[in-house]
Design a protein around this motif. Structure first.
Motif, mmCIF file in Angstrom:
data_model
loop_
_atom_site.group_PDB
_atom_site.id
_atom_site.type_symbol
_atom_site.label_atom_id
_atom_site.label_comp_id
_atom_site.label_asym_id
_atom_site.label_seq_id
_atom_site.Cartn_x
_atom_site.Cartn_y
_atom_site.Cartn_z
ATOM 1 N N MET A 13 0.846 -1.194 0.000
ATOM 2 C CA MET A 13 0.000 0.000 0.000
ATOM 3 C C MET A 13 0.879 1.240 0.000
ATOM 4 S SD MET A 13 -3.293 -0.400 -0.056
ATOM 5 C CE MET A 13 -3.919 1.103 0.714
ATOM 6 N N PRO A 14 0.443 2.311 -0.688
ATOM 7 C CA PRO A 14 1.222 3.555 -0.660
ATOM 8 C C PRO A 14 1.295 4.108 0.756
ATOM 9 C CG PRO A 14 -0.398 3.583 -2.436
ATOM 10 C CD PRO A 14 -0.733 2.410 -1.580
ATOM 11 N N ARG A 15 2.510 4.240 1.265
ATOM 12 C CA ARG A 15 2.707 4.775 2.612
ATOM 13 C C ARG A 15 4.001 5.585 2.625
ATOM 14 N NH1 ARG A 15 -0.543 2.911 6.493
ATOM 15 N NH2 ARG A 15 0.866 3.689 8.087
ATOM 16 N N GLY A 16 4.190 6.340 3.717
ATOM 17 C CA GLY A 16 5.404 7.125 3.862
ATOM 18 C C GLY A 16 5.309 8.452 3.136
ATOM 19 N N GLU A 17 6.449 8.968 2.701
ATOM 20 C CA GLU A 17 6.496 10.272 2.041
ATOM 21 C C GLU A 17 6.709 10.093 0.547
ATOM 22 O OE1 GLU A 17 8.567 14.329 3.286
ATOM 23 O OE2 GLU A 17 10.015 12.990 2.322
ATOM 24 N N LEU A 18 5.986 10.888 -0.234
ATOM 25 C CA LEU A 18 6.168 10.930 -1.678
ATOM 26 C C LEU A 18 6.428 12.381 -2.071
ATOM 27 C CD1 LEU A 18 5.953 9.284 -4.404
ATOM 28 C CD2 LEU A 18 3.687 10.327 -4.605
ATOM 29 N N VAL A 19 7.614 12.650 -2.612
ATOM 30 C CA VAL A 19 7.972 13.993 -3.051
ATOM 31 C C VAL A 19 7.864 14.036 -4.571
ATOM 32 C CG1 VAL A 19 9.723 15.796 -3.067
ATOM 33 C CG2 VAL A 19 9.524 14.264 -1.088
ATOM 34 N N LEU A 20 6.999 14.918 -5.049
ATOM 35 C CA LEU A 20 6.755 15.064 -6.485
ATOM 36 C C LEU A 20 7.295 16.409 -6.944
ATOM 37 C CD1 LEU A 20 5.364 14.174 -9.142
ATOM 38 C CD2 LEU A 20 3.264 15.194 -8.270
ATOM 39 N N ALA A 21 8.102 16.400 -7.999
ATOM 40 C CA ALA A 21 8.614 17.630 -8.607
ATOM 41 C C ALA A 21 7.905 17.826 -9.943
ATOM 42 C CB ALA A 21 10.120 17.536 -8.813
ATOM 43 N N CYS B 162 2.228 13.539 1.004
ATOM 44 C CA CYS B 162 2.649 14.068 -0.293
ATOM 45 C C CYS B 162 3.265 15.456 -0.139
ATOM 46 C CB CYS B 162 1.462 14.155 -1.252
ATOM 47 S SG CYS B 162 0.715 12.557 -1.619
ATOM 48 N N ARG B 163 4.344 15.684 -0.894
ATOM 49 C CA ARG B 163 4.978 16.991 -0.931
ATOM 50 C C ARG B 163 5.266 17.342 -2.381
ATOM 51 N NH1 ARG B 163 10.168 19.145 -0.005
ATOM 52 N NH2 ARG B 163 11.140 17.164 0.498
ATOM 53 N N LEU B 164 5.109 18.621 -2.732
ATOM 54 C CA LEU B 164 5.279 19.074 -4.112
ATOM 55 C C LEU B 164 6.371 20.129 -4.183
ATOM 56 C CD1 LEU B 164 4.282 19.232 -7.100
ATOM 57 C CD2 LEU B 164 2.659 20.992 -6.334
ATOM 58 N N VAL B 165 7.257 20.007 -5.181
ATOM 59 C CA VAL B 165 8.289 21.001 -5.465
ATOM 60 C C VAL B 165 8.069 21.488 -6.899
ATOM 61 C CG1 VAL B 165 10.755 21.490 -5.663
ATOM 62 C CG2 VAL B 165 9.939 19.860 -3.941
ATOM 63 N N GLU B 166 7.779 22.778 -7.077
ATOM 64 C CA GLU B 166 7.634 23.339 -8.412
ATOM 65 C C GLU B 166 9.013 23.750 -8.917
ATOM 66 O OE1 GLU B 166 4.295 26.180 -9.864
ATOM 67 O OE2 GLU B 166 6.067 27.453 -9.566
ATOM 68 N N ILE B 167 9.434 23.176 -10.059
ATOM 69 C CA ILE B 167 10.807 23.359 -10.513
ATOM 70 C C ILE B 167 10.883 23.007 -11.999
ATOM 71 C CG2 ILE B 167 11.558 20.994 -10.017
ATOM 72 C CD1 ILE B 167 14.073 22.215 -8.698
ATOM 73 N N ASP B 168 11.882 23.544 -12.713
ATOM 74 C CA ASP B 168 11.994 23.286 -14.146
ATOM 75 C C ASP B 168 12.458 21.844 -14.381
ATOM 76 O OD1 ASP B 168 15.041 23.159 -15.001
ATOM 77 O OD2 ASP B 168 14.874 24.685 -13.452
ATOM 78 N N PRO B 169 12.210 21.290 -15.593
ATOM 79 C CA PRO B 169 12.484 19.870 -15.838
ATOM 80 C C PRO B 169 13.926 19.431 -15.592
ATOM 81 C CG PRO B 169 11.028 20.716 -17.540
ATOM 82 C CD PRO B 169 11.464 21.906 -16.714
ATOM 83 N N ASN B 170 14.906 20.208 -16.036
ATOM 84 C CA ASN B 170 16.291 19.777 -15.842
ATOM 85 C C ASN B 170 16.644 19.632 -14.371
ATOM 86 O OD1 ASN B 170 17.410 19.544 -18.561
ATOM 87 N ND2 ASN B 170 17.038 21.737 -18.723
ATOM 88 N N ARG B 171 16.245 20.605 -13.568
ATOM 89 C CA ARG B 171 16.527 20.524 -12.137
ATOM 90 C C ARG B 171 15.674 19.445 -11.468
ATOM 91 N NH1 ARG B 171 15.841 26.274 -9.786
ATOM 92 N NH2 ARG B 171 16.528 25.230 -7.879
ATOM 93 N N ALA B 172 14.479 19.190 -11.997
ATOM 94 C CA ALA B 172 13.641 18.122 -11.455
ATOM 95 C C ALA B 172 14.321 16.772 -11.616
ATOM 96 C CB ALA B 172 12.279 18.116 -12.139
#
Length: 295
Positions: A89-97, A123-133
């Motif tokens: 099952m999905p658990r823990g932290e998921l960081v999405l860029a 869930c955590r989100l980072v807004e960032i350009d593709p190369n740095r992602a």
């Protein structure tokens, strides 16, 4: 025993080259990152950063500890992934860029559904350009990234990552209403020779598309990063711009979007580390991102 959070902060500075960029990657303030490293220096009784004239660089001891930190983080990440796979099952932290127009166009809704559907998933989100992602994912600071590449300006994918297509995003040429080409049903690159372009700066994917499409002869007169600012210039009667449709705000009065032939497009994909592909949280996120892609 050295504190893992402080080791992560040092590893982020080593990866991104500055405290400010490390803070963005970790989701902290720059002050918090500085404090973490200062505590690590006291803990190890060693200078880890050379701070001069507003710049920071790792000392020799800092490089040694940053390398060790990267190895520790990799081992822990592998263990966390295996535990999640065993639970099923999905658990823990998921960081999405994700890049900005993706955040506006579909990622915000997708990450809200993820957080609401799986109680044990943070869930955590980072807004960032593709190369740095891509860098964030390679270094383990993000678990999944939504990126794009243009048909004539492909993104260079590191071998440690794997990706899957989410959708194709078309782009149009935006012009002030008073422009001589604004009433055309469609345009070709030949129609746009000699135009003064509004575009993001060097390194950005749109900038690369312009140089490739016009054999480096495009005149980028207005270097503007944000699409909202580009629209403001267009509304003022200045320049022409390439505007993707994903996440596009309503066009201001007097601004027209005209299709280009052949139609420029960018492929939007999700990428993750090969070794973490079986994590239930990665698979759930990929499905929900696809479900929210604007059709």
């Amino acid at each position: 025993m050295l504190d893992l959070g402080r080791l992560r902060a040092l590893n982020a500075v080593a990866t991104h080259g500055s405290i400010a960029r490390a803070a963005v990657a970790l989701g902290y303030t720059a002050s918090a990152v500085s404090q973490q490293i200062a505590k690590l220096e006291r803990e190890t009784r060693t200078d880890l950063l050379d701070r001069q004239a507003g710049r920071v660089a790792l000392t020799p001891a800092g490089h040694v500890l940053a390398q060790a930190a990267a190895e520790v983080i990799t081992v822990l990440e592998r263990a966390e992934a295996e535990l999640e796979e065993q639970r099923g099952m999905p658990r823990g932290e998921l960081v999405l860029a994700a890049f900005p127009t993706a955040c506006r166009g579909f990622v915000a809704a997708a990450i809200a559904e993820l957080a609401g559907r799986y109680e044990g998933l943070e869930c955590r989100l980072v807004e960032i350009d593709p190369n740095r992602a891509l860098t964030l994912v390679v270094q383990g600071e993000a678990d999944l990234a939504v990126v794009h590449d243009w048909h004539n300006a492909p993104l260079e994918m590191p071998s440690s990552l794997i990706g899957a297509t989410i959708g194709e995003d078309l782009a149009d040429i935006a012009l002030p209403g008073g422009h001589g080409l604004a009433d055309r049903e469609a345009l070709t690159p030949a129609d746009l020779l000699g135009e003064r372009w509004i575009s993001q700066g060097p390194g950005a994917m749109c900038h690369r598309w312009l140089l490739e499409a016009f054999a480096a002869r495009a005149t980028i007169a207005y270097q503007v990063e944000e699409y909202e600012s580009q629209l403001a210039l267009l509304a003022a009667g200045v320049g022409v711009a390439l505007l993707p449709r994903l996440g596009r705000a309503a066009l201001p009065p007097g601004v027209r979007a005209v299709p280009l032939r052949p139609a420029p497009s960018r492929q939007v994909s999700a990428v993750w580390r090969r070794r973490s592909g079986q994590r239930p949280s990665i698979q759930a996120a990929l499905k929900i991102l696809r479900d929210h892609w604007p059709r």
